[in-house]
Structures are given as structure tokens and as C-alpha cells.
Design an enzyme around this catalytic site. Sequence first.
Site, PDB file in Angstrom:
ATOM      1  N   ASN A   1     -30.047 -18.691  15.519  1.00 49.17           N
ATOM      2  CA  ASN A   1     -30.958 -19.655  14.905  1.00 49.17           C
ATOM      3  C   ASN A   1     -31.615 -19.104  13.641  1.00 49.17           C
ATOM      4  OD1 ASN A   1     -32.419 -18.153  17.299  1.00 49.17           O
ATOM      5  ND2 ASN A   1     -33.976 -18.562  15.767  1.00 49.17           N
TER       6      ASN A   1
ATOM      7  N   THR B   1     -28.346  -5.351  21.586  1.00 44.86           N
ATOM      8  CA  THR B   1     -27.820  -5.459  22.946  1.00 44.86           C
ATOM      9  C   THR B   1     -26.336  -5.800  22.938  1.00 44.86           C
ATOM     10  OG1 THR B   1     -28.399  -7.820  23.087  1.00 44.86           O
ATOM     11  CG2 THR B   1     -30.056  -6.243  23.838  1.00 44.86           C
TER      12      THR B   1
ATOM     13  N   ASP C   1     -33.031 -24.242  17.556  1.00 48.85           N
ATOM     14  CA  ASP C   1     -32.580 -23.002  18.198  1.00 48.85           C
ATOM     15  C   ASP C   1     -31.121 -23.109  18.624  1.00 48.85           C
ATOM     16  OD1 ASP C   1     -32.784 -20.378  19.168  1.00 48.85           O
ATOM     17  OD2 ASP C   1     -33.331 -21.042  21.172  1.00 48.85           O
TER      18      ASP C   1
ATOM     19  N   ARG D   1     -24.229 -24.234  22.000  1.00 42.64           N
ATOM     20  CA  ARG D   1     -25.481 -24.440  22.727  1.00 42.64           C
ATOM     21  C   ARG D   1     -26.005 -25.860  22.513  1.00 42.64           C
ATOM     22  NH1 ARG D   1     -30.095 -19.883  22.649  1.00 42.64           N
ATOM     23  NH2 ARG D   1     -31.867 -21.032  23.482  1.00 42.64           N
TER      24      ARG D   1
ATOM     25  N   GLU E   1     -36.099 -14.164  16.527  1.00 39.72           N
ATOM     26  CA  GLU E   1     -37.401 -14.646  17.015  1.00 39.72           C
ATOM     27  C   GLU E   1     -38.558 -13.839  16.438  1.00 39.72           C
ATOM     28  OE1 GLU E   1     -34.840 -16.982  18.650  1.00 39.72           O
ATOM     29  OE2 GLU E   1     -34.614 -14.857  19.104  1.00 39.72           O
TER      30      GLU E   1
END
Length: 566
Positions: free
Chosen positions: A269, A184, A311, A337, A202
Site C-alpha cells: 500500500n 521478514t 490498503d 487483496r 505503515e
Amino acid sequence: MKKLLIVAALLAGCATTDTGRSPVQSTRTGVGPTQAELVNAGKNSDDVVTYGMGYNHNRYSPLNQINKSNVKRMVPVWNLSLQNDLGEQAQPLVYDGVMYVSNARWTYAIDAVTGKMIWRTPVNYDANTPSVVCCGVSNKGVAIFEGKVFRTTLDAYVVALDMKTGKEVWKQKVAEWKEGYSLTVAPLIANGVLITGCSGAEFGARCFLDGWDPATGKKLWRLYTTAGPGEKGHETWEPRETYLHGGASTWITGSYDPELDLVYWGTGNAGPWSSEKRKGDNLYAASLLAIRPKTGEIVWYYQVAPNDIWDWDSWEIILGDIPVNGQKRKVAMHMSRNGFLYVLDRANGQLLSAQPYEKINWATHVDLKTGRPVESEQSKKLRAGETIEMWPSIRGAKNWPHAAFNPNTGLLYANTNHGYSTYKFLPHKPYAPGVRYQNIQNVASPVKPDTLAGHMEAIDPMTGKAKWRTPLYGEMIASAMLATGGGLLFTGKHNGEVIAVDADDGKVLWSFKTGSGVNAQPITWTKNGKQYVTVLSGIGGVASGRRGLPDSPLGGSVWTFALFDQ
């Protein structure tokens, strides 16, 4: 009567969709944009030729025709439907009067002044592909270079289109989507090389960066972001074979310093999220990388979260020149994050500052000598198998929506989050292709109408402290920030509003409600001396339905605004 005239003027400026194709009429000689034009992005305000409004990713424009004194006169001049209900998160590019826009389904060329569609090229992928997409069926944008438009696709291809016609020039398969890979990311052109990243942490992917010849599509190099046999850092994976499914996605576009010839790219992550079967620091997951664009060689790295279990993706890297201990330094700034704001010397990666900008309980501080976070008792409990209330939540203290940096004020402007996750490890399950590989359970804190869910804020990079904070009750913002010389910040909200904010105090000065949620990236540009602001509308993203607001109507579109001519 005056209202009728205004409505008539707006309708006259709105575009109707033209399904036929017509060639782009260029006023320039030769094919562009060239590498020199990319390096000098921002000097010609008629063009927006790079992701981030410049290689430095400042998302700042000195344009001030639209300013605090007149922004209330800003009106839409055209709107074009994108025939897409999957969500819009991209940043448009503008070159020679033509706007280039992408989403998961289409690539568009649009007359930037009238909104008339010039060409539209579909993206065709297997209907099952979204099953291996973590975080929303979307696309972050295109790159343009020497007569071509470059984009990535959900089913893991890189595509080059002719800028004038939209016809495919070349297409290269990057990875197998059935193994959990998706793309993306908006590509980056640096020193004549096309660079793309990937998603898939993931799903147990081993992620990477690729360098391509933009003319032919020939792959020039691949840099894996989990270190394998014979690579520096492989010893940080125990057992050693865990690097094969170690994650470290590269799904947010990097920045570039042409003088140093260094590209700065963040990694995501580690996989799986639980570290029961994954010991060691796990390079280069949750890290900032400085690489040579011609070769993919890592010049320096900084790992934000060794042995990441939280994460803590590492995303945007903003370049600027700021005072550090009384001396101006060329720095790379990263609003992580994880709630810390990192400032590093961008030539050598030296950590200069790491201060919290939101509530944090997973670490007590970052040791400036070692560069490592000092884990808190909460993180120790998590590693021991207990359930914890972790601050920030896995939504992050700031998610991917980009911050802006104004080099004149020296401040970062960001949409931040305030919340926690109830978090614990689950028993380890082995890797299986195309199946989520996380082994974690988390429940984010609820967002109710009276919940303080985040802020719009102006932040000092070295201290992490806010000059001002505008609280967001009952909602978070998932749109990027754009700063301008007119003293304004532009961003968007899930309820469909595009807003202009006073950069001095955070007060909303203007708003316009579009037909769907706004979680995209505003830009500003000029044509014939007139300043425009453009942003995509279209609710999307993994958490768009869980941010404390009623569902917004689906449907993507492009909105372009300017001052109403009195």
C-alpha cells in the site's frame, strides 16, 4: 496391542533437541544448490530449493504416494521444537536430506528424515525492534544457493550462513529499523542474484528491492518502489516530496521466469493510507512489477490500485500457462487483496482478465482497456470524508497466505476471507520516524461462531468463479495451500489442525492437531522413495488473536508426516 505398537513407532520417530553442532554430511559433489538446480526445482522431488515449491510459485507437486485413498494413514514421523513463541509463518527448504527453517529468532538446519537438529544460529536484535513491525514478529523463510543459507532479519539486515555449519559468512545492513524498516521476506535467487525486499509502509518508509552478490554480500543495485526525482513515475506523486514516505513494501517473495529472465514482485500500500496530502497515481505502490534480476530495471508494471487508499497490497504472482480465448498463454496470476483476480501476459504485462472472486463494493469493475478500477460510490464517499462499510475488509478477500495452482486442472486453490471494514480517514498527522503513518480508522467485521468468515475454494483464473467452495464459519485460515498429484490440498488452521482436503470437492479427508495454531506454508518432498509432508506450527501474525477463535497456545515447532507403514 496394535495401538501400543503404533504409539511406540511414533515416539521412536520423534526427535530430541541436540544443542551441539555437527557438520552436514552431503552425498553430492560440489557446492549447491546451483542456479541450474533452482531452475529445475521440482524435477528432483527429494529437494525443495525455492520459495513457492518452484520459481513459478505454483505450490504444486506431482507426488501421489500420499493420495485420497490412503491419506487417512498419514501420521507424524517427527516433531522438533523451535524454541520460539513469536509465531511461525515460514516455508522450509530441503536440500540433500537437510531441512532449513527460519523464524524471527533462529535459523535451523535439521536432518529431514529423523528431525535431529544439525545446527541452530540465533538472530540477535534490539528488544525494541518489534515496535516498528506492522504485522507480526515472524519470518517467511530462507533461500539457499552455492553452499549458503540466506535470510533477512527483523532489524533490517540480510545475512548469509554456511550451509554446513550455520556460521555467519557475511551480514549487510539494509536500512535503519528505528526509521520504521523491517525485513521478514524470504530472499529470492534469480540468475545468480540474491534479491530481498522490505517492510515499513505503515511507518512511512520508502520501500525498495535490493540485488546482492550472494558470494560476497556486495550490493549490486537498489530499486525504490516509490518513484523519486529523475525516475519514471515521479510525476505521479503530488506534492512531489510525498514519495519519500510513500510506502510500497516488498515483503512477499517474487516469482521468476528463467526463459524471459523476468522477476515478478508485488508492492504494498501507499503511505499514508489516507490520500489527503498524497495526490496522483503514486507509482509504484499497489503494483505488480516485472524486473531484470541482474540490474533491477523495470520492464513492465501494472498498478492494481492507483492512488491506493484502501490498503490494497499486491502480493503473490503465480506463473502458469492457461487457455485465453482459445489460445494457451504464458500468464501471471494475482489474487489481489482487493477481491479481483488479475491475469496478465507475463511477457509484456497486458491485462487479460480482472474478475471479482469475493464480495466487492470499493469498485464496480476493472476497465480492461485502461487497466484501471472503476471506483464505486462507496469509495467516492470515503474520499469525501465519510465513514463507509468497505468490502472486502482490510484483511483482504485473500490475505498473504499463498494460493496453489495445479497446471493439470488449471485451477487456483486458495483460503479466502469474507468480511468488511468500517472505514474512514482521520486528520492528517505529519511523518515521524518509527511512528505509524496511516491516518485511517478501520474496524474489521466481527467473527463469531456462526459468522461466514471465509472459504477454502477452487477458482477458475479467467472467470474468478469457484468450481467448489467450502465455507468457514467462525474462523478464517491463515495458512498457505499446497496442491499435489495425489488429488489433495494441504493447509492448516488456527486451532492447530493440519488438514488434507479433496481437491475435487473441498471435503476434509484427514486432520491432525498440533500444539499451536498453524499459519505457515506446507511443503511435500521425498527421501528414499518415501513421500513426506512438512509444515510449521506456531500461532502468530498481526490478527491471529482476532480471527474468531480462542487463543491457541504459543510455541513453534516443525511437524513432518508420512504414511504409516502397515
